[in-house]
Design an enzyme around this catalytic site. Sequence first.
Site, mmCIF file in Angstrom:
data_model
loop_
_atom_site.group_PDB
_atom_site.id
_atom_site.type_symbol
_atom_site.label_atom_id
_atom_site.label_comp_id
_atom_site.label_asym_id
_atom_site.label_seq_id
_atom_site.Cartn_x
_atom_site.Cartn_y
_atom_site.Cartn_z
ATOM 1 N N HIS A 14 0.871 -1.195 0.000
ATOM 2 C CA HIS A 14 0.000 0.000 0.000
ATOM 3 C C HIS A 14 0.903 1.238 0.000
ATOM 4 O O HIS A 14 1.325 1.712 1.055
ATOM 5 C CB HIS A 14 -0.916 -0.026 1.223
ATOM 6 C CG HIS A 14 -1.928 1.077 1.248
ATOM 7 N ND1 HIS A 14 -3.135 0.975 1.891
ATOM 8 C CD2 HIS A 14 -1.923 2.328 0.712
ATOM 9 C CE1 HIS A 14 -3.828 2.099 1.754
ATOM 10 N NE2 HIS A 14 -3.090 2.951 1.044
ATOM 11 N N HIS A 16 1.390 4.864 -2.454
ATOM 12 C CA HIS A 16 1.056 5.710 -3.604
ATOM 13 C C HIS A 16 2.343 6.356 -4.092
ATOM 14 O O HIS A 16 2.979 7.105 -3.320
ATOM 15 C CB HIS A 16 0.043 6.779 -3.205
ATOM 16 C CG HIS A 16 -1.220 6.210 -2.619
ATOM 17 N ND1 HIS A 16 -2.353 6.003 -3.372
ATOM 18 C CD2 HIS A 16 -1.514 5.767 -1.354
ATOM 19 C CE1 HIS A 16 -3.299 5.482 -2.600
ATOM 20 N NE2 HIS A 16 -2.814 5.320 -1.381
ATOM 21 N N HIS A 194 -9.426 0.965 -1.475
ATOM 22 C CA HIS A 194 -9.413 1.624 -0.170
ATOM 23 C C HIS A 194 -10.841 1.556 0.389
ATOM 24 O O HIS A 194 -11.798 1.919 -0.306
ATOM 25 C CB HIS A 194 -9.030 3.091 -0.301
ATOM 26 C CG HIS A 194 -7.564 3.345 -0.536
ATOM 27 N ND1 HIS A 194 -6.853 2.764 -1.541
ATOM 28 C CD2 HIS A 194 -6.697 4.148 0.130
ATOM 29 C CE1 HIS A 194 -5.595 3.191 -1.482
ATOM 30 N NE2 HIS A 194 -5.469 4.035 -0.485
ATOM 31 N N GLU A 197 -11.186 3.409 5.780
ATOM 32 C CA GLU A 197 -10.146 4.306 6.312
ATOM 33 C C GLU A 197 -10.895 5.370 7.121
ATOM 34 O O GLU A 197 -10.820 5.401 8.337
ATOM 35 C CB GLU A 197 -9.357 4.920 5.148
ATOM 36 C CG GLU A 197 -8.287 5.933 5.578
ATOM 37 C CD GLU A 197 -7.597 6.619 4.385
ATOM 38 O OE1 GLU A 197 -8.140 6.587 3.266
ATOM 39 O OE2 GLU A 197 -6.510 7.210 4.604
ATOM 40 N N ASP A 275 1.801 4.048 2.784
ATOM 41 C CA ASP A 275 0.776 4.891 2.158
ATOM 42 C C ASP A 275 1.402 6.056 1.369
ATOM 43 O O ASP A 275 1.583 5.932 0.151
ATOM 44 C CB ASP A 275 -0.216 5.405 3.226
ATOM 45 C CG ASP A 275 -1.593 5.716 2.672
ATOM 46 O OD1 ASP A 275 -1.854 5.446 1.487
ATOM 47 O OD2 ASP A 275 -2.428 6.234 3.436
ATOM 48 N N ASP A 276 1.698 7.150 2.055
ATOM 49 C CA ASP A 276 2.286 8.341 1.414
ATOM 50 C C ASP A 276 3.459 8.814 2.274
ATOM 51 O O ASP A 276 3.345 9.813 3.006
ATOM 52 C CB ASP A 276 1.220 9.444 1.312
ATOM 53 C CG ASP A 276 0.006 8.972 0.532
ATOM 54 O OD1 ASP A 276 0.078 8.903 -0.698
ATOM 55 O OD2 ASP A 276 -1.013 8.635 1.183
HETATM 56 N N1 LIG Z 1 -4.572 7.345 2.329
HETATM 57 C C1 LIG Z 1 -5.208 7.580 1.193
HETATM 58 N N2 LIG Z 1 -6.535 7.390 1.123
HETATM 59 C C2 LIG Z 1 -7.201 7.641 0.013
HETATM 60 N N3 LIG Z 1 -6.630 8.099 -1.103
HETATM 61 C C3 LIG Z 1 -5.309 8.308 -1.094
HETATM 62 N N4 LIG Z 1 -4.483 8.757 -2.051
HETATM 63 C C4 LIG Z 1 -3.257 8.800 -1.531
HETATM 64 N N5 LIG Z 1 -3.278 8.404 -0.258
HETATM 65 C C5 LIG Z 1 -4.545 8.078 0.041
HETATM 66 ZN ZN LIG Z 2 -3.693 4.794 0.392
#
Ligand SMILES: Nc1ncnc2[nH]cnc12
Ligand SMILES: [Zn+2]
Length: 317
Positions: A14, A16, A194, A197, A275-276
Site C-alpha cells: 500500500h 502511492h 481503499h 479508512e 501509504d504516502d
Molecule cells: N490514504 C489515502 N486514502 C485515500 N486516497 C489516497 N491517495 C493517496 N493516499 C490516500
Molecule cells: Zn492509500
Amino acid sequence: MYDWLNALPKAELHLHLEGSLEPELLFALAERNKIALPWNDVEALRSAYAFNNLQEFLDLYYQGADVLRTEQDFYDLTWAYLLRCKAQNVIHTEPFFDPQTHTDRGIPFEVVLNGISAALKDGQQQLGISSGLILSFLRHLSEDEAHKTLDQALPFRDAFIAVGLDSSEMGHPPSKFQRVFDRARSEGFLTVAHAGEEGPPEYIWEAIDLLKIQRIDHGVRAIEDERLMQRIIDEQIPLTVCPLSNTKLCVFDHMSQHNILDMLERGVKVTVNSDDPAYFGGYVTENFHALHTHLGMTQDQARRLAQNSLDARLVKP
Ligand SMILES: Nc1ncnc2[nH]cnc12
Ligand SMILES: [Zn+2]
C-alpha cells in the site's frame, strides 16, 4: 530494534507513488520544469504537512503532484522510492499510481506509465526488487471517467496487475464503481480498494461483495462490525494497514490507540505499509518502529506482520 526491523525482509502493498514525492525532489522538479511554487523552501513545505483529515492531505498531495510533467520525472520519482525500498529490505512492492491526477492536467497516460515502468524494470534488474503496479481510480470522479481511464490502460495491460480505488472516501462508496470493476475483472485484472479508512464498515462489505477485491486497503474500521471481522478472518482477506498515515490523518488520535495488533492477535491478515511516506513522516520501517514504540510490538509480532505482507502479494514469487 529499528535496525532489526529494517533488516526484516518484507513486501510493501500500500504505497502511492505520488505520495513518495519528497519535498527535496518536489523542489528539484519544479525548478527543472520551471514551475513556481507557493512555498519559499523545503522547510516551509514540510511545515504545511499537518492534517486534520484525509481531504486536507489530498488537497496538498494533488497540488504537489503538479510538478510531475515528463517521463523522466515519473522515472525519478519511482527510482527514489525503490532506493528507499532497498535501504529498508523491502524485497517486493505493489505500488499504486493515480493516472487521472496526471491525465486531467494534460499529461499523456503513456508518459506517466513509461516513466514508472522503466524505473520498476530497473528496480528488478539493478536492485533485485520485484514489483506489480496497481492502477488506481480516483473515487471523487465519476464512474464514466474511470471507464475512460480503463480504456487508456487496456493497450498496456501487461504493465499492471490490478486496479484500485482511492481518494476521498466519504460519499463515494465502492458501489459507485461496480460496473468499471466488473469490466476490469473481465479484462483479467485483479482488484483492490481503499475502504474503511474514514468510511464505515458498509464500504468494506461493498468492496468485498461488489468489487470482489483481493485485499482491502486500510480497513481499520472493520473492527466496528463483528460479522465483518468474522468474514475477514474466515476468508483471510488481507488488510493493508498504514499506521503513520492513520495517525497523521486523525483516523486514530494517537498511535497508542491503533488497532493493528489487536487485529493481528484476532487472526486478521494485517500488513504494515507507508501509504504516502513523504507526507506522513516515514517509510515501512518507521511504521513498524512506531508500533514497537507506542504499542509494544514484539519481534514475534513483527515477524508475523512481515510474513503476512509476503503472503498477501498479488504477484506470486
Ligand atoms: N490514504 C489515502 N486514502 C485515500 N486516497 C489516497 N491517495 C493517496 N493516499 C490516500
Ligand atoms: Zn492509500
